[in-house]
Design an enzyme around this catalytic site. Structure first.
Site, PDB file in Angstrom:
ATOM      1  N   ASP A   1       0.844  -1.194   0.000  1.00  0.00           N
ATOM      2  CA  ASP A   1       0.000   0.000   0.000  1.00  0.00           C
ATOM      3  C   ASP A   1       0.882   1.248   0.000  1.00  0.00           C
ATOM      4  O   ASP A   1       1.993   1.230   0.551  1.00  0.00           O
ATOM      5  CB  ASP A   1      -0.900   0.017   1.238  1.00  0.00           C
ATOM      6  CG  ASP A   1      -2.050  -0.975   1.120  1.00  0.00           C
ATOM      7  OD1 ASP A   1      -2.297  -1.464   0.008  1.00  0.00           O
ATOM      8  OD2 ASP A   1      -2.694  -1.245   2.152  1.00  0.00           O
TER       9      ASP A   1
ATOM     10  N   TYR B   1       3.989  -8.794   9.173  1.00  0.00           N
ATOM     11  CA  TYR B   1       3.867  -7.342   9.257  1.00  0.00           C
ATOM     12  C   TYR B   1       3.948  -6.885  10.709  1.00  0.00           C
ATOM     13  O   TYR B   1       3.550  -7.612  11.619  1.00  0.00           O
ATOM     14  CB  TYR B   1       2.518  -6.872   8.693  1.00  0.00           C
ATOM     15  CG  TYR B   1       2.287  -7.189   7.246  1.00  0.00           C
ATOM     16  CD1 TYR B   1       2.590  -6.268   6.253  1.00  0.00           C
ATOM     17  CD2 TYR B   1       1.748  -8.414   6.858  1.00  0.00           C
ATOM     18  CE1 TYR B   1       2.364  -6.548   4.917  1.00  0.00           C
ATOM     19  CE2 TYR B   1       1.525  -8.710   5.523  1.00  0.00           C
ATOM     20  CZ  TYR B   1       1.832  -7.768   4.561  1.00  0.00           C
ATOM     21  OH  TYR B   1       1.610  -8.070   3.236  1.00  0.00           O
TER      22      TYR B   1
ATOM     23  N   ASP C   1      -7.293   3.312   6.880  1.00  0.00           N
ATOM     24  CA  ASP C   1      -5.916   3.704   7.177  1.00  0.00           C
ATOM     25  C   ASP C   1      -5.855   5.223   7.199  1.00  0.00           C
ATOM     26  O   ASP C   1      -6.871   5.906   7.019  1.00  0.00           O
ATOM     27  CB  ASP C   1      -4.917   3.098   6.182  1.00  0.00           C
ATOM     28  CG  ASP C   1      -5.112   3.600   4.748  1.00  0.00           C
ATOM     29  OD1 ASP C   1      -5.894   4.551   4.524  1.00  0.00           O
ATOM     30  OD2 ASP C   1      -4.487   3.029   3.836  1.00  0.00           O
TER      31      ASP C   1
ATOM     32  N   ARG D   1      -5.463  -3.981   7.124  1.00  0.00           N
ATOM     33  CA  ARG D   1      -6.472  -2.946   7.395  1.00  0.00           C
ATOM     34  C   ARG D   1      -7.809  -3.564   7.795  1.00  0.00           C
ATOM     35  O   ARG D   1      -8.515  -3.053   8.662  1.00  0.00           O
ATOM     36  CB  ARG D   1      -6.672  -2.066   6.155  1.00  0.00           C
ATOM     37  CG  ARG D   1      -5.557  -1.069   5.901  1.00  0.00           C
ATOM     38  CD  ARG D   1      -5.868  -0.231   4.689  1.00  0.00           C
ATOM     39  NE  ARG D   1      -5.752  -0.974   3.450  1.00  0.00           N
ATOM     40  CZ  ARG D   1      -6.420  -0.691   2.327  1.00  0.00           C
ATOM     41  NH1 ARG D   1      -7.289   0.298   2.314  1.00  0.00           N
ATOM     42  NH2 ARG D   1      -6.231  -1.401   1.223  1.00  0.00           N
TER      43      ARG D   1
END
Length: 279
Positions: free
Chosen positions: A26, A54, A68, A163
């Site tokens: 992203d 992550y 986000d 997300r």
């Protein structure tokens, strides 16, 4: 910087034409982007299929339309009542094999169109649920306050949206949440602490000088089991018979410690999927 731009920069720095990447990030994210050179570009799709890890930060009590910090704020509530124990308890249902709805602001295609393009045009988009696997969802630090923050480490399958995990966790706690930081720390066996920046690569120069930072093509495929062929097996190993006890599936194939490529075991036979050293 887009993944395409990274590939173009690497190609220019080290003078190699065949360069590929294994999955975009992203725009607001950072971290590991595995770059494949020459023959290893054949492995890009299989590296992208492997698990990824992550480090993310979720902020509770704040919701955005993109889930986000790039999106517009849609809801703000006081979440100061949240306790770490409540948050950890709500994490458990979001681990293992789960059904997840990707964010509308995503690159998922709907009828040949990107979902985020449809949203930007004011169209209503609700993407279908998809099955993903969250192998680990580990709290690292909880910071209380009006809008508590949770730092987590997440290892998940391809196609998992961090997300969406933030959104679903916030909904489970009835306060909403958004992802306020995301770094990809590992792809397969390629870790952030072993990565280099483009500036560091540029300082090394040509591919010969950059050899010290290159990893074996199988480095990011360690999630797959390995199979060692006898030294007498010919280079065209497609069709090699395997013992009956070998489980069906995809394998890293070696011969005398040399990585040959990827093979699939089907009906007791090893079939070449990617042969890095064809005749």
């Amino acid at each position: 910087m887009s993944s395409h731009a990274v590939v173009a920069t690497v190609r220019r720095i080290i003078g190699v034409k065949r360069v590929g990447h294994t999955g975009t990030l992203d725009p607001s994210a950072c971290g590991v982007l595995v770059i494949c050179l020459e023959r290893a570009t054949k492995l890009a799709d299989y590296i992208a299929t492997g698990p990824k890890t992550y480090r993310a930060e979720f902020t509770f009590g704040v919701s955005t339309d993109s889930v986000d910090v790039e999106g517009a704020v849609t809801r703000v509530v006081d979440a100061s009542h949240l306790r770490e124990s409540e948050v950890i308890a709500a994490i458990h249902p979001l681990t293992g094999s789960i059904l997840q709805r990707p964010p509308a602001h995503s690159a998922v295609q709907v009828g040949g169109r990107r979902s985020y393009d449809m949203v930007r045009r004011g169209e209503e988009v609700e993407l279908p649920l998809r099955e993903v696997t969250v192998f680990a969802f580990t709290p690292v630090h909880f910071q209380p306050g009006r809008h508590p923050r949770l730092l987590v480490d997440i290892t998940c399958s391809k196609g998992t949206y961090i997300r969406s995990l933030a959104r679903d966790l916030g909904e489970a706690l009835a306060v909403g949440a958004t992802m306020t930081f995301l770094a990809r720390t590992e792809v397969g066996g390629c870790r952030l602490d072993a990565a280099i920046t483009l500036e560091e690569l540029a300082a090394l120069g040509t591919v010969g000088e950059a050899a010290s930072v290159l990893q074996s093509p199988d480095a990011a495929l360690r999630y797959l089991p390995a199979w060692d062929l006898p030294s007498t097996t010919p280079a065209h190993w497609h069709g090699t018979a395997l013992p009956d006890a070998v489980s069906p599936g995809l394998y890293r194939v070696y011969q005398q410690r040399r990585f040959l490529g990827l093979g699939r075991c089907e009906d007791g036979t090893l079939r070449s999927v990617v042969n890095l050293f064809p005749l």
